[in-house]
Design an enzyme around this catalytic site. Structure first.
Site, PDB file in Angstrom:
ATOM      1  N   ASP A   9      43.052  57.903  25.928  1.00 34.43           N
ATOM      2  CA  ASP A   9      42.343  57.744  27.202  1.00 34.43           C
ATOM      3  C   ASP A   9      41.664  59.066  27.548  1.00 34.43           C
ATOM      4  O   ASP A   9      42.329  60.086  27.747  1.00 34.43           O
ATOM      5  CB  ASP A   9      43.347  57.354  28.291  1.00 34.43           C
ATOM      6  CG  ASP A   9      42.690  57.058  29.633  1.00 34.43           C
ATOM      7  OD1 ASP A   9      41.456  57.178  29.738  1.00 34.43           O
ATOM      8  OD2 ASP A   9      43.417  56.700  30.582  1.00 34.43           O
ATOM      9  N   ASP A 105      36.000  54.483  27.810  1.00 33.91           N
ATOM     10  CA  ASP A 105      36.757  55.728  27.696  1.00 33.91           C
ATOM     11  C   ASP A 105      38.153  55.561  27.102  1.00 33.91           C
ATOM     12  O   ASP A 105      38.928  56.518  27.071  1.00 33.91           O
ATOM     13  CB  ASP A 105      36.876  56.401  29.068  1.00 33.91           C
ATOM     14  CG  ASP A 105      37.501  55.487  30.110  1.00 33.91           C
ATOM     15  OD1 ASP A 105      37.594  54.258  29.871  1.00 33.91           O
ATOM     16  OD2 ASP A 105      37.892  55.987  31.182  1.00 33.91           O
ATOM     17  N   GLU A 106      38.488  54.374  26.610  1.00 35.97           N
ATOM     18  CA  GLU A 106      39.820  54.139  26.065  1.00 35.97           C
ATOM     19  C   GLU A 106      39.714  53.408  24.726  1.00 35.97           C
ATOM     20  O   GLU A 106      38.832  52.576  24.532  1.00 35.97           O
ATOM     21  CB  GLU A 106      40.677  53.304  27.022  1.00 35.97           C
ATOM     22  CG  GLU A 106      40.873  53.913  28.398  1.00 35.97           C
ATOM     23  CD  GLU A 106      41.708  53.013  29.298  1.00 35.97           C
ATOM     24  OE1 GLU A 106      42.693  52.421  28.806  1.00 35.97           O
ATOM     25  OE2 GLU A 106      41.359  52.877  30.489  1.00 35.97           O
TER      26      GLU A 106
END
Length: 412
Positions: A9, A105-106
């Site tokens: 993350d 974003d992960e």
């Protein structure tokens, strides 16, 4: 052999990238948000200094400013964020081809077969260091034997941290956490579990599945399995792209829509975006869906199947307008509006045509719209516009900022 799953993350992603490009903002509370004047004024992301003022993602910018008058609010730059997201994924792909994005974003990574690079924890440490040194931002990484616990691990310690959850320690780390921390337990589900006295993941794990089934239906069995670490879902191969089932666009308009003409102008803008993306993918769609929300936040969706697959903005708009007129009586002005298209076929697939369909005219129209696509890529989006969207340029977003070398022209 136990699997070794990582969940990576990128910390405060939007705000971190902005601060990287604007060194003068370091040490100041920073948030990325929408345009207040265009009524998209909510917080999309914030840095840790802003978090100290209890600023939350999704709250209105004016509310955030009340909590922190010195808050710096920046407009989002999604092209920049996408570039950084891809840079991070390129690093992950150095260790495994099983990289499954979960938002911009992960990502989950399955490094079970990546022993030449070390254990899961050692690979996580290498990734953490590389992201920091090569990209200038930080990550939190969860390492576990399944995807659900790996995600819990990446949330457990932030920023710039690694958390390892094993079959030996998960009861100590995971079970005391609030039930709402478990993936797929939203606010409504957490509230329902709380009403039955289930407040932690451990409490969820200890609840008889038959009761969870009564309370939550089939989700009860799934959440019970997740709480007990019984998630066996695989991490997808990175090159196995998800099948696109629909393409759509929606907007909260700069002012309330009060007439059919207002709606038609916005529909055209949205339909042009949707149709261009369909042509780029080689798709034609046969089901058009609209979504409408009025000024009192009442919303509805309607859809209809048309006679033949299309990728023409004009046909999508005309269908959307007919749906709208059949289903809205102008009780109140409209605040937000959307269009999507689904039921795709590829453009080169043979289709059954209506004998009354003017296929030649439709082919000419498609050629025209593809030509407009090329002109916009070459000279900027605003170089060619439909005349209808020029009637209210503030509403439709017509704002040529010198990004082309020819004067804008209009077409019908």
């Amino acid at each position: 052999m136990d699997r070794s799953i990582l969940h990576v993350d990128l910390n405060n992603f939007y705000a971190s990238v902005e601060c990287l490009y604007r060194p003068e903002l370091r040490g100041r509370p920073v948030a990325v948000g929408g345009d207040i004047e265009q009524r998209h004024g909510i917080i999309l992301a914030k840095n840790y200094l802003a978090k100290k003022f209890d600023i939350k993602t999704g709250e209105a910018i004016w509310q955030a400013k009340q909590k922190c008058p010195n808050l710096v609010v920046l407009p989002p730059d999604f092209k920049l964020y996408l570039r950084f997201s891809q840079l991070a994924r390129n690093i992950y792909l150095d260790y495994t081809d099983q990289v499954e994005p979960f938002g911009i974003d992960e990502c989950w990574l399955d490094v079970t077969g990546s022993g030449i690079y070390g254990t899961g924890e050692q690979i996580a440490e290498k990734i953490r260091q590389r992201i920091k040194s090569e990209m200038g931002v930080t990550v939190s990484i969860g390492v576990s034997f399944n995807k659900i616990y790996a995600k819990l691990g990446s949330d457990y310690k932030k920023p710039d941290a690694i958390t390892v959850i094993t079959k030996d320690n998960f009861k100590d780390i995971v079970w005391p956490l609030p039930a709402s921390d478990l993936l797929y337990v939203g606010r409504a589900t957490a509230r329902k579990l709380h009403n039955y006295g289930v407040n932690t993941i451990g409490g969820l794990a200890a609840t008889d599945p038959k009761y969870l089934r009564q309370w939550l239906g089939k989700w009860g069995d799934m959440l019970w399995a997740f709480a007990n670490g019984l998630d066996n879902a695989p991490v997808a191969q990175y090159d196995n792209l998800a099948i696109i089932k629909s393409i759509g666009n929606s907007t909260t308009t700069p002012r309330d829509l009060e007439t059919d003409e207002d709606v038609k102008m916005v529909f055209y803008v949205l339909a042009e975006s949707v149709a261009a993306r369909m042509r780029e993918q080689g798709f034609k769609g046969q089901v058009v869906c609209i979504s409408i929300r009025d000024t009192e936040l009442y919303s509805f969706t309607r859809q209809v199947k048309i006679d033949h697959p299309t990728c023409l903005a004009s046909e999508i708009t005309n269908t959307a307008m007919q749906l709208f007129k059949n289903n809205y009586e102008w009780y109140r002005p409209i605040r937000s509006i959307g269009i999507s298209v689904t039921d795709f076929s590829h453009g080169d697939e043979s289709i059954q045509l209506d004998m009354f369909c003017d296929q030649g005219r439709r082919a000419e129209q498609e050629t025209l719209e593809r030509t407009v696509d090329w002109l916009r890529r070459r000279f900027g989006h605003f170089c060619v516009q439909r005349a209808v969207v020029l009637q209210d340029q503030a509403l439709t977003g017509f704002n040529p900022k010198g990004d082309h070398t020819i004067h804008p022209v209009s077409y019908f």
